[in-house]
Structures are given as C-alpha cells and as structure tokens.
Scaffold this motif. Structure first.
Motif, short mmCIF file in Angstrom:
data_model
loop_
_atom_site.label_atom_id
_atom_site.label_comp_id
_atom_site.label_asym_id
_atom_site.label_seq_id
_atom_site.Cartn_x
_atom_site.Cartn_y
_atom_site.Cartn_z
N LEU A 61 43.04 61.02 88.33
CA LEU A 61 42.77 59.68 88.76
C LEU A 61 42.52 58.69 87.65
O LEU A 61 42.08 57.56 87.70
CB LEU A 61 41.68 59.73 89.62
CG LEU A 61 41.63 60.34 91.06
CD1 LEU A 61 40.42 60.66 91.64
CD2 LEU A 61 42.66 59.47 91.84
N GLY A 62 42.37 59.19 86.19
CA GLY A 62 41.87 58.48 85.26
C GLY A 62 40.46 58.29 84.61
O GLY A 62 40.39 57.58 83.71
N LEU A 63 39.81 59.13 85.37
CA LEU A 63 38.20 59.13 85.24
C LEU A 63 38.09 59.72 84.03
O LEU A 63 37.10 59.47 83.06
CB LEU A 63 37.47 59.35 86.22
CG LEU A 63 37.35 58.48 87.38
CD1 LEU A 63 36.26 58.95 88.37
CD2 LEU A 63 36.66 57.18 87.10
N ILE A 64 38.85 60.91 83.63
CA ILE A 64 38.41 61.92 82.46
C ILE A 64 39.70 61.79 81.51
O ILE A 64 40.78 61.87 82.16
CB ILE A 64 38.24 63.19 83.11
CG1 ILE A 64 37.16 63.37 84.17
CG2 ILE A 64 37.97 64.38 82.12
CD1 ILE A 64 35.79 63.04 83.36
N ALA A 65 39.40 61.90 80.14
CA ALA A 65 40.40 61.76 79.17
C ALA A 65 41.18 63.01 79.08
O ALA A 65 42.21 63.27 78.58
CB ALA A 65 39.77 61.18 77.96
N ALA A 66 40.13 64.25 79.11
CA ALA A 66 40.66 65.60 78.57
C ALA A 66 39.83 66.48 79.26
O ALA A 66 38.67 66.44 79.50
CB ALA A 66 40.56 65.63 77.35
N VAL A 67 40.34 67.63 79.79
CA VAL A 67 39.81 68.70 80.39
C VAL A 67 39.74 69.74 79.35
O VAL A 67 41.02 70.28 79.33
CB VAL A 67 40.21 69.01 81.89
CG1 VAL A 67 39.30 70.13 82.22
CG2 VAL A 67 39.69 67.81 82.76
N VAL A 68 38.94 70.64 78.87
CA VAL A 68 38.93 71.50 77.95
C VAL A 68 38.30 72.62 78.45
O VAL A 68 37.09 72.60 79.20
CB VAL A 68 38.45 71.13 76.60
CG1 VAL A 68 39.37 70.04 76.21
CG2 VAL A 68 37.07 70.81 76.75
N PRO A 69 38.36 74.05 77.72
CA PRO A 69 37.26 75.25 78.09
C PRO A 69 36.20 74.98 77.54
O PRO A 69 36.05 74.01 76.60
CB PRO A 69 38.31 76.45 77.17
CG PRO A 69 39.53 76.05 77.03
CD PRO A 69 39.47 74.17 77.09
N GLN A 70 35.21 75.50 78.22
CA GLN A 70 33.69 75.48 77.54
C GLN A 70 33.59 75.48 76.27
O GLN A 70 32.96 74.66 75.61
CB GLN A 70 32.87 76.42 78.28
CG GLN A 70 31.32 76.45 78.15
CD GLN A 70 30.69 75.28 78.77
OE1 GLN A 70 30.71 75.17 80.17
NE2 GLN A 70 29.87 74.34 78.38
N ASP A 71 34.03 76.50 75.48
CA ASP A 71 33.78 76.84 74.13
C ASP A 71 34.51 75.78 73.22
O ASP A 71 34.28 75.79 72.16
CB ASP A 71 34.11 78.12 73.58
CG ASP A 71 35.77 78.61 74.09
OD1 ASP A 71 36.53 77.64 74.53
OD2 ASP A 71 36.15 79.71 73.54
N GLN A 72 35.33 74.92 73.76
CA GLN A 72 36.20 74.11 72.91
C GLN A 72 35.67 72.49 73.26
O GLN A 72 36.05 71.61 72.51
CB GLN A 72 37.60 73.96 73.28
CG GLN A 72 38.12 75.14 73.08
CD GLN A 72 39.77 75.21 73.19
OE1 GLN A 72 40.16 74.19 73.41
NE2 GLN A 72 40.44 76.33 73.59
N LEU A 73 34.63 72.09 74.09
CA LEU A 73 34.16 71.00 74.33
C LEU A 73 33.70 70.06 73.21
O LEU A 73 34.02 68.88 73.03
CB LEU A 73 33.01 70.94 75.67
CG LEU A 73 32.58 69.68 75.66
CD1 LEU A 73 33.39 68.95 76.52
CD2 LEU A 73 31.15 69.81 76.73
N MET A 74 32.87 70.87 72.47
CA MET A 74 32.27 69.82 71.34
C MET A 74 33.06 69.48 70.05
O MET A 74 33.25 68.79 69.63
CB MET A 74 30.83 70.34 70.77
CG MET A 74 29.66 70.25 71.83
SD MET A 74 29.47 68.80 72.75
CE MET A 74 29.03 67.83 71.08
N THR A 75 33.91 70.91 70.00
CA THR A 75 34.93 70.47 68.89
C THR A 75 35.84 69.54 69.31
O THR A 75 36.20 68.77 68.32
CB THR A 75 35.88 71.95 68.81
OG1 THR A 75 34.97 72.94 68.53
CG2 THR A 75 36.94 72.04 67.93
N VAL A 76 36.51 69.37 70.62
CA VAL A 76 37.32 68.45 70.73
C VAL A 76 36.69 67.20 70.87
O VAL A 76 37.36 65.81 70.35
CB VAL A 76 38.02 68.61 72.38
CG1 VAL A 76 38.88 67.45 72.86
CG2 VAL A 76 39.00 69.93 72.19
N ALA A 77 35.57 67.08 71.35
CA ALA A 77 34.77 65.57 71.49
C ALA A 77 34.52 65.17 69.97
O ALA A 77 34.76 63.93 69.84
CB ALA A 77 33.53 65.73 72.44
#
Length: 261
Positions: free
Chosen positions: A178-194
């Motif tokens: 729907l465009g609310l979220i830019a990316a969905v990632v695995p738990q252990d990658q969240l802060m790395t990606v952000a």
C-alpha cells in the motif's frame, strides 16, 4: 532510573531508541518530552544528516501508556485533547519540521499513537511479520497524534476509514504494497538496513533534503497552481545552495558529487 530514550551517534547518523520494553515502549509524558527535545536539538545540529527511530525489545511502540491515561482520568483530568496539544502534537511537529530525514525502524508492532509516530517519519523500514494497528477504536477513542491526517493522505479515505473503524491489524507486508512501508527485512537485518539507508541520506544534499521535506508537507493541501508556485519558490532557494552548485558541477564533470557536511 533507566532512560526512556537512548541516543547513539555514528558520524552524521543519530539513532534514538524508545527504551520502555517492559511497557512495549508505550508513550508517557517523560518519553515524549525526551524524544521531542532530542529531535528538536538534532534538527538544529548541522552535523546530523539523518535520524533513525526504533524501539527496544519486541515492539516499536504500543501507543499511549494507558495506565498513565487511566490514572489521570481517575484523578479528574478528563481533557485528553489538552494532553494531545501539550505532548503528542509537539512531538509530531518536531519530526515533521526536522531538517534531516527521519527513518522509523519498526522492530515490531506499531499501534495507536505508536503508529502515528511511525507515520510522522519520512521513511519506514519494518521487520517481517510486524503489524500496524489503528488501535484507538479498541479503547473507545478516535485516531490522534496525526493519524487522521497521515492515514487519509497515505491510504485514501476508504482504506483509512476501514482500519480506523475495525482496529484490525495490517501486516507490514501488506502495508508495503500500500506504500506505507519502504522495505520489509528479516529481524537480524533491520538496523543494518536502516542505518545504511540513513548513512546514504546523510551523505546526500542536506539542504536539498530540508527543502524537499518542506515542499512535500505544504503541497498536500494545495491545488495545482499553488503547488507549481511553491515549486518555483523552493527551486529558487535550492539553486542557490552549495548542494545544488556541487551537484550540477559534478554532473557536468561526470563525477560523483561531494556534498558539504
């Protein structure tokens, strides 16, 4: 006493962590004041190019601390609207007016005012399986802290009304579509990606980012002619910045731009 908001800086990126995991990071007055004060200060710090906002533990933010709300109602403090004006509204304004991009790193559920907090940010990155919940109806209240504004504009009236009336969870995978979220990632990658997204933004044209944020905010309530006049005004300001001058030189010289910090 444990700090309700943790702050960590890595170069030009500031990470803020809501640190009330035992309460699913529910927002009480001290937490909101700490967030607002820190974000206001970051917006004035020319050395900060991006902010990441996340939560400790298994939730991003469960919304208002209902124990605190219940205690105030029991004490006769029934003007909840005044509480919004004094605490929630200034926090939302701080995020929206911040010159630097603010990324919400959703480590878990964002519900009620916690969802409002996430929607106020410029980008949202979420862990797989997390949920967004317009939870206000579950406690007999209406969406607040900016949710009426953000949801209707981001989703349209029909979907926003459905979520607000039912209080049903929206999976972040569906929210991404729907465009609310830019990316969905695995738990252990969240802060790395952000943090990587934040670092790329911080290395970009910071003055331009501030003007883009200002333009996007104002354009929401303008007709076409007004929006084009706003573009003309902001473009004049943008062209005069060191960011634009460096970017244009780099394009002509066929090299990567190096923006001023």
């Amino acid at each position: 006493m444990t700090e309700s908001v943790l702050s960590a800086r890595d170069g030009a990126v500031l990470t803020l962590t809501i640190n009330r995991p035992e309460a699913l990071n529910a927002l009480n007055r001290p937490t909101m004041r700490a967030l607002r004060t820190t974000i206001d200060a970051a917006g004035r710090d020319a050395g900060i190019g991006a902010i990441v906002l996340t939560g400790a533990g298994r939730a991003f933010c469960a919304g208002a601390d209902l124990k605190e709300v219940s205690a105030r109602l029991a004490a006769g403090e029934t003007d909840v609207g005044n509480d919004l004006r004094e605490n929630y509204v200034p926090l939302t304004r701080a995020i929206r007016s911040c010159r630097s991009p603010v990324i919400a790193a959703l480590n878990g559920t964002a519900a009620g005012a916690g969802l409002s907090l996430a929607l106020a940010c410029d980008l949202r990155i979420a862990v797989a399986g997390a949920e967004l919940i317009v939870a206000f109806v579950r406690v007999g209240l209406v969406p607040d802290a900016g949710s009426l504004y953000f949801l209707t504009r981001m989703l349209g009236l029909s979907k926003a009304t459905e979520l607000a009336l039912t209080g049903e969870p929206l999976r972040v995978e569906d929210a991404q579509r729907l465009g609310l979220i830019a990316a969905v990632v695995p738990q252990d990658q969240l802060m790395t990606v952000a943090l990587e997204r934040a670092r790329r933004l911080a290395e970009g044209p910071r003055q331009t980012h501030a003007l883009i944020k200002r333009g996007m905010e104002r354009a929401l309530d303008l007709d076409l002619e007004q929006a084009m006049e706003l573009e003309s005004h902001l473009q004049t300001l943008a062209a005069r910045t060191a960011d634009a001058q460096e970017a244009i030189r780099a394009f002509v010289e066929k090299r990567r731009p190096v923006f001023p910090a």
